[in-house]
Design a protein around this motif. Sequence first.
Motif, PDB file in Angstrom:
ATOM      1  N   TRP A 169       2.653  -5.904  -6.646  1.00  0.00           N
ATOM      2  CA  TRP A 169       2.747  -4.498  -6.232  1.00  0.00           C
ATOM      3  C   TRP A 169       3.427  -4.421  -4.871  1.00  0.00           C
ATOM      4  N   ALA A 170       4.393  -3.532  -4.720  1.00  0.00           N
ATOM      5  CA  ALA A 170       5.163  -3.525  -3.472  1.00  0.00           C
ATOM      6  C   ALA A 170       5.356  -2.128  -2.915  1.00  0.00           C
ATOM      7  N   GLY A 171       4.636  -1.160  -3.454  1.00  0.00           N
ATOM      8  CA  GLY A 171       4.779   0.197  -2.953  1.00  0.00           C
ATOM      9  C   GLY A 171       4.493   1.178  -4.066  1.00  0.00           C
ATOM     10  N   PRO A 231      -2.018  -6.756  10.537  1.00  0.00           N
ATOM     11  CA  PRO A 231      -3.119  -5.838  10.838  1.00  0.00           C
ATOM     12  C   PRO A 231      -4.072  -5.618   9.653  1.00  0.00           C
ATOM     13  N   LEU A 232      -4.482  -6.699   9.019  1.00  0.00           N
ATOM     14  CA  LEU A 232      -5.397  -6.609   7.875  1.00  0.00           C
ATOM     15  C   LEU A 232      -6.446  -7.696   8.000  1.00  0.00           C
ATOM     16  N   ALA A 287      -0.528  -7.439  -0.430  1.00  0.00           N
ATOM     17  CA  ALA A 287      -0.470  -6.265   0.435  1.00  0.00           C
ATOM     18  C   ALA A 287       0.936  -6.113   0.973  1.00  0.00           C
ATOM     19  N   ARG A 288       1.394  -4.890   0.994  1.00  0.00           N
ATOM     20  CA  ARG A 288       2.640  -4.615   1.691  1.00  0.00           C
ATOM     21  C   ARG A 288       2.243  -4.159   3.080  1.00  0.00           C
ATOM     22  N   THR A 289       2.595  -4.938   4.079  1.00  0.00           N
ATOM     23  CA  THR A 289       2.123  -4.648   5.429  1.00  0.00           C
ATOM     24  C   THR A 289       3.154  -5.165   6.428  1.00  0.00           C
ATOM     25  N   ALA A 290       2.709  -5.522   7.616  1.00  0.00           N
ATOM     26  CA  ALA A 290       3.634  -5.957   8.658  1.00  0.00           C
ATOM     27  C   ALA A 290       3.228  -7.320   9.189  1.00  0.00           C
ATOM     28  N   PRO A 317       8.696  -6.347   8.252  1.00  0.00           N
ATOM     29  CA  PRO A 317       8.120  -5.937   6.975  1.00  0.00           C
ATOM     30  C   PRO A 317       7.625  -7.172   6.223  1.00  0.00           C
ATOM     31  N   PRO A 358       1.008  -3.927 -12.032  1.00  0.00           N
ATOM     32  CA  PRO A 358      -0.146  -4.054 -11.127  1.00  0.00           C
ATOM     33  C   PRO A 358      -0.553  -2.739 -10.483  1.00  0.00           C
ATOM     34  N   ALA A 359      -1.859  -2.634 -10.236  1.00  0.00           N
ATOM     35  CA  ALA A 359      -2.401  -1.535  -9.433  1.00  0.00           C
ATOM     36  C   ALA A 359      -2.080  -1.830  -7.970  1.00  0.00           C
ATOM     37  N   PRO A 360      -2.215  -0.839  -7.077  1.00  0.00           N
ATOM     38  CA  PRO A 360      -1.955  -1.092  -5.664  1.00  0.00           C
ATOM     39  C   PRO A 360      -2.713  -2.314  -5.148  1.00  0.00           C
ATOM     40  N   ASN A 361      -2.032  -3.090  -4.310  1.00  0.00           N
ATOM     41  CA  ASN A 361      -2.593  -4.283  -3.658  1.00  0.00           C
ATOM     42  C   ASN A 361      -2.954  -5.397  -4.640  1.00  0.00           C
ATOM     43  N   CYS A 362      -2.318  -5.419  -5.811  1.00  0.00           N
ATOM     44  CA  CYS A 362      -2.640  -6.445  -6.812  1.00  0.00           C
ATOM     45  C   CYS A 362      -1.388  -7.188  -7.283  1.00  0.00           C
TER      46      CYS A 362
END
Lengths: 176, 92
Positions: A67-69, A114-115, A126-129, A134, A52-56
Motif C-alpha cells: 500500500w502506498a497511498g 516519525p512512527l 507505511a508511507r512516511t518520512a 519520502p 492491500p488495505a492502508p498500511n498493509c
Amino acid sequence: MPDLIAKPALGLPPLTHAGTTLAEAALPQITAIAPFPGQSAAVGTALGLTFPAPNCVTEAGEARLVWAGRDLAFLLGKAAPEGLPAAVTDQSDGWVALTLSGPQAVQVLARLVPLDLRDMPRGQAARTALNHLPLVLIAEGEGAFTLLTFRSMARTAWHEIGEAMEKLAARAALTP
Amino acid sequence: MRLTCPLCGPRDRREFYYSGAAVALDRPGAEAPPEAWDDHLHNRDNPAGVTQDLWYHEQGCCSWLKVTRNTVTHEILAVETVGGDSTAGGVA
C-alpha cells in the motif's frame, strides 16, 4: 538501441554497527498500480494478490503489493500484466531499496522515522518520512525493515541512516 | 502535534502540509456577486476556538484532510478526508 549497463544506486558494501546491518537490496522492478474506481478487487484477482488495505502488504511467493497511498499500491517482484483495470506506471530505476536489520534497527529508525516501529509485524507497511526524505517502509518482522526511497536520494538516505547507526553505537559505547 | 489521518492512522505533524482555512472548499456559485468572491479569496476569520483548515498528507497517503481543531485548547476534534476515504476499496 544502445545496450545500457544496469548499475546499482549505491554500489556500497553493507554497513554494520552493533550487529545491525544496512545494505542495498536489488530492486529489479517496481510498478505503481492505481485501480480505477471500484476496481481494486479485480486488480487483486488479476495479479493473484489481494489489493492491500492502508498500511498493509499482501504477498504471494516473490510478488508483493505494498500500500502506498490513497488508491495506490506498489507491485514488487513481478511484472504487471497487460490490461489491468488500473493506471499502471513503471517506476523501476526511480526507487532504491535498502534493508536494515538487527537488534538496533528499531532504535536507528526511531531517530529518523516519525512512527513507533516497535512490534510492527511482517505484513505492515507505511508511507512516511525518513527525516526529510519520502519513504515507503516495509516491516519484514524480527527487527528487519525494507526501506524504499527515491533513487536520486539514495546517498542521502544511506548517509542519514549510517549516521544514526554510528551515533547509537557511540552512545552504547559510553554506557558502562 | 499529531493528526489522525483517516487512512494512515495517527501521524506526526511533520508529515503534513498546512494549507489554510477550509473556506477554500466552499466556492461561491457561478452567479455569485463580486463581493462573495472577494470574501472567498481574501477574508478569513481568526477565531479563538473551533476552526477548520485544510492539511495535505504529503509524506503519507497524499490525501487532502479537513481538520477541525480548537485554537485555544489545541484539541483536534475531527479529521476527515476531503475526497472520501477511498474510491477503490481494499482489504487487509
